[in-house]
Design an enzyme around this catalytic site. Structure first.
Site, PDB file in Angstrom:
ATOM      1  N   ASP A  63     -92.082  93.676  62.144  1.00 34.57           N
ATOM      2  CA  ASP A  63     -92.219  92.244  62.416  1.00 34.57           C
ATOM      3  C   ASP A  63     -93.668  92.036  62.835  1.00 34.57           C
ATOM      4  OD1 ASP A  63     -92.299  89.698  63.475  1.00 34.57           O
ATOM      5  OD2 ASP A  63     -90.855  90.073  65.075  1.00 34.57           O
ATOM      6  N   LYS A  73    -102.505  85.788  62.854  1.00 32.55           N
ATOM      7  CA  LYS A  73    -101.566  85.460  61.776  1.00 32.55           C
ATOM      8  C   LYS A  73    -101.778  84.031  61.260  1.00 32.55           C
ATOM      9  CE  LYS A  73     -96.530  85.639  61.038  1.00 32.55           C
ATOM     10  NZ  LYS A  73     -95.282  86.078  61.713  1.00 32.55           N
ATOM     11  N   GLU A  88     -88.632  86.069  57.703  1.00 35.54           N
ATOM     12  CA  GLU A  88     -88.153  86.361  59.056  1.00 35.54           C
ATOM     13  C   GLU A  88     -86.711  85.881  59.294  1.00 35.54           C
ATOM     14  OE1 GLU A  88     -91.307  84.705  61.428  1.00 35.54           O
ATOM     15  OE2 GLU A  88     -92.728  86.188  60.680  1.00 35.54           O
ATOM     16  N   ASP A 123     -86.165  79.760  65.508  1.00 34.29           N
ATOM     17  CA  ASP A 123     -87.143  80.773  65.941  1.00 34.29           C
ATOM     18  C   ASP A 123     -88.236  80.131  66.783  1.00 34.29           C
ATOM     19  OD1 ASP A 123     -89.133  82.675  66.238  1.00 34.29           O
ATOM     20  OD2 ASP A 123     -89.082  83.359  64.155  1.00 34.29           O
TER      21      ASP A 123
END
Ligand code: ADP
Ligand code: MG
Length: 624
Positions: A21, A83, A183, A205
């Site tokens: 992850d 990211k 994800e 999330d």
């Protein structure tokens, strides 16, 4: 420091793969062991690697926890949230550039670069450092075994450029990417939701700096993202900031303005706020401590859960608004959601759980740690891709077309690339030569037009076909891919019912990189392939025409004049020549084909005549 022993893996590194992850705030590695996925971490350590990098004046950059500590004393040389910059150009990163402590530029390929200590780094290179750290920790936890195959997760909303940047980061880190998966899909896999026959899943999330909700549809173990919505600037950091604001207001009476604006001070304040927030997830009240000995600051303040929740309520409402939008986009009502999965460290906040539960009117899955569930799901996928067993394999779509080699070496595509699995398709085939009693099937995978340029998956033979003229037998060939990605090809001859079959695993031993290069090759050779394919098809057609003409002459030669006979003889000579030796180019073959067609027109007419006469005289067609 000691590491957990996993002796089951002794020297079996080739057969295992990691799930990673790669998060905005934290990154984590996991692997399948003893029938379930586990997080890989050194003993006495939570295992997650903060996605932070610190650049010292000299030497190697520090990554992870150490970098986060160094950010306190040297924030100007520490990078977070890399990211956000993956697969982006300078113009697209304006919003995030403000929070970067160093200058940004763009390289000749339009990729953002961070300028640190006189060097330029792309987000891919920086993410590679984080991946290497995660990989290193994982391998240590495995007792020093080197595992290089990985499955990496990305947000469902990542576009192709962002996914490619992630692949590139892995490549730079020396890792072999088996697959990039979403994800929310990974989180659902960790909970085994793929075992459902069908259903709708909402994956909520809330991480450190981002929020997204995805609505997934499960059908026979296959996941499809119906909708995704969110806010790339809403996350745990905002929850921290709400507490920081309160503290700053109260501290402004005590501290000089230049201290209040100091980056290092703000960083300490942020950490203190986060610590307090995390404590509040487990306790009804907590202190926010601020201790900066160098500036003589010693401060603490009590927050009750109620006070914090009041500050956070607007943030939580914003996430629910996104949930509403995602449902609307998916054209689903709340009642149609069968499972809710919580992902991200911030979903440990009790108020978040309560509000999400109330919104969906359903208890969400919280059995697994929300900040581990994505890595665990990636490990499940990695295990399955390595040929491990688990009931259902995730392979949302076939990444490459599947087909059969036909006469002349061309490919008949039966299942097109990007078909959602499970799926099936049936095509009819026949024989090319007279009295052919068997057919060999060559199953190929790829986008190229000629079988020799595709990947061979298998061959099998259907024999026992009764002797019949070419083109008479009818053979149905069925391609079926089940939810496990297993391809079964069945061929059945209709008149006898004779059948044969083969089972192959199309994705075995095929990495993402290979799939990619196969697609690229098809693209590069598109023009040549088109011509080669046309030539192959024309040659097959000429073969059929030559034999039909030879047979036709046997029946109707007597009815043709001399000139026609000479034309046909010429065309046959050209046709036979085209069938021998190397494959002539398409233009030549087209000319030969047209010549054959023109020359044999009178023959066809004569044959039609005799067929009509035969019909009138009661003869069967086959006797003509
Ligand atoms: P990401 O996916 O963005 O990389 P994570 O899922 O690891 O991030 O979430 C990190 C966030 O979770 C941070 O903001 C952190 O403060 C928050 N967090 C972690 N544990 C808790 C907790 N017990 N209570 C509240 N927030 C938490
Ligand atoms: Mg995350």
């Amino acid at each position: 420091m000691g590491f957990i022993e996993l002796n089951v893996l002794n020297n079996a590194a080739q057969n295992v793969a990691l799930g990673i992850d790669l998060g905005t705030t934290n990154s984590l590695g996991a692997m399948w062991k003893d029938g379930r996925p586990i997080v890989l971490h050194p003993e006495g350590d939570s295992g997650y690697v903060p996605s932070a990098i610190h650049f010292p004046e000299k030497g190697m950059p520090a990554v992870g926890r150490r970098a986060r500590e160094l950010a306190l004393v040297d924030p100007a040389h520490t990078l977070f949230s890399i990211k956000r910059f993956m697969g982006r150009g300078l113009a697209e990163t304006r919003e995030d550039a403000a929070s970067v402590p160093c200058p940004l530029s763009e390289n000749e390929n339009g990729v953002v670069q961070f300028e640190m200590r006189g060097r330029k780094f792309t987000p891919q290179e920086l993410s590679a450092l984080i991946l290497m750290k995660v990989h290193d920790q994982a391998c240590k936890a495995l007792g020093g075994i080197e595992v290089t195959k990985v499955v990496i997760t990305v947000p469902a909303y990542f576009d192709e450029a962002q996914r490619q940047a992630t692949r590139d980061a892995a490549r730079i880190a020396g890792l072999d990417v088996l697959r990039i998966i979403n994800e929310p899909t990974a989180a659902s896999l960790a909970y085994g939701l793929d075992k459902r026959k069908q259903g709708n899943v909402a994956v909520y999330d809330l991480g450190g700096g981002t929020f997204d909700v995805s609505v997934l549809r499960i059908e026979e173990g296959v996941f499809q993202v119906l909708a995704t919505h969110g806010d790339t600037h809403l996350g745990g950091d905002d929850f921290d900031r709400a507490l920081v604001e309160v503290a700053r207001k109260e501290l402004s009476a005590l501290l000089a303005p230049n201290v209040l604006e100091d980056r290092a001070f703000l960083q300490s304040l942020r950490l203190a706020a986060e610590k307090c927030k995390i404590e509040l997830s487990n306790a009804p009240e907590a202190y926010m401590h601020l201790a900066m000995p160098e500036s003589g600051v010693q401060w603490r303040r009590n927050f009750t859960r109620g006070e914090a929740e009041a500050l956070w309520a607007p943030l939580i409402e914003r996430t629910l608004h996104s949930c509403q939008r995602a449902l609307a986009d998916a054209k689903l009502k709340v009642a149609q959601i069968d499972e809710v999965v919580l992902v991200g460290g911030s979903t440990r906040i009790p108020a978040v759980r309560e509000r999400v539960e109330r919104f969906f009117n359903r208890k969400p899955h919280v059995e697994l740690n929300p900040d581990e569930v994505v890595a665990l799901g990636a490990a499940v996928q990695a295990h399955v891709l390595m040929g491990g067993t688990r009931e259902v394999l995730l392979m949302d779509v076939t990444p490459l077309s599947l087909g059969l080699e036909t006469m002349g070496g061309a490919v008949a595509k039966i299942i097109n690339r990007n078909s959602t699995i499970p799926c099936q398709a049936t095509e009819g085939f026949t024989t090319y030569a007279d009295n052919q009693t068997g057919i060999e099937f060559h199953i190929v995978q790829g986008e190229r037009e000629l079988a020799k340029d595709c990947r061979t998956l298998g061959r099998f033979k259907l024999s026992g076909i009764p002797p019949m003229p070419a083109g008479m037998p009818k053979v149905a060939v069925r391609f079926h891919i089940d939810a496990n990605g297993m391809l079964t090809v069945t061929a059945k001859e209709e008149s006898t019912g004779k059948s044969a079959r083969i089972e192959v695993q199309p994705m075995n031993g095929l990495t993402d990189a290979q799939v990619e290069s196969m697609l690229n090759a098809a693209y590069r050779h598109a023009r040549d392939d088109f011509d080669a394919r046309r030539a192959a098809d024309l040659r097959t057609e000429i073969g059929v025409m030559v034999r039909a003409t030879e047979r036709g002459l046997g029946h109707a030669a007597g009815q043709l004049d001399r000139e026609t006979m000479l034309d046909i003889q010429d065309a046959l000579v050209a046709g036979r020549a085209a069938l021998e030796g190397a494959l002539p180019d398409a233009t030549t073959l087209q000319r030969v084909r047209d010549q054959l067609e023109r020359a044999t027109l009178p023959l066809a007419a004569a044959l039609m005549d005799s067929v009509a006469k035969a019909a009138l005289s009661g003869k069967k067609l086959s006797e003509v």
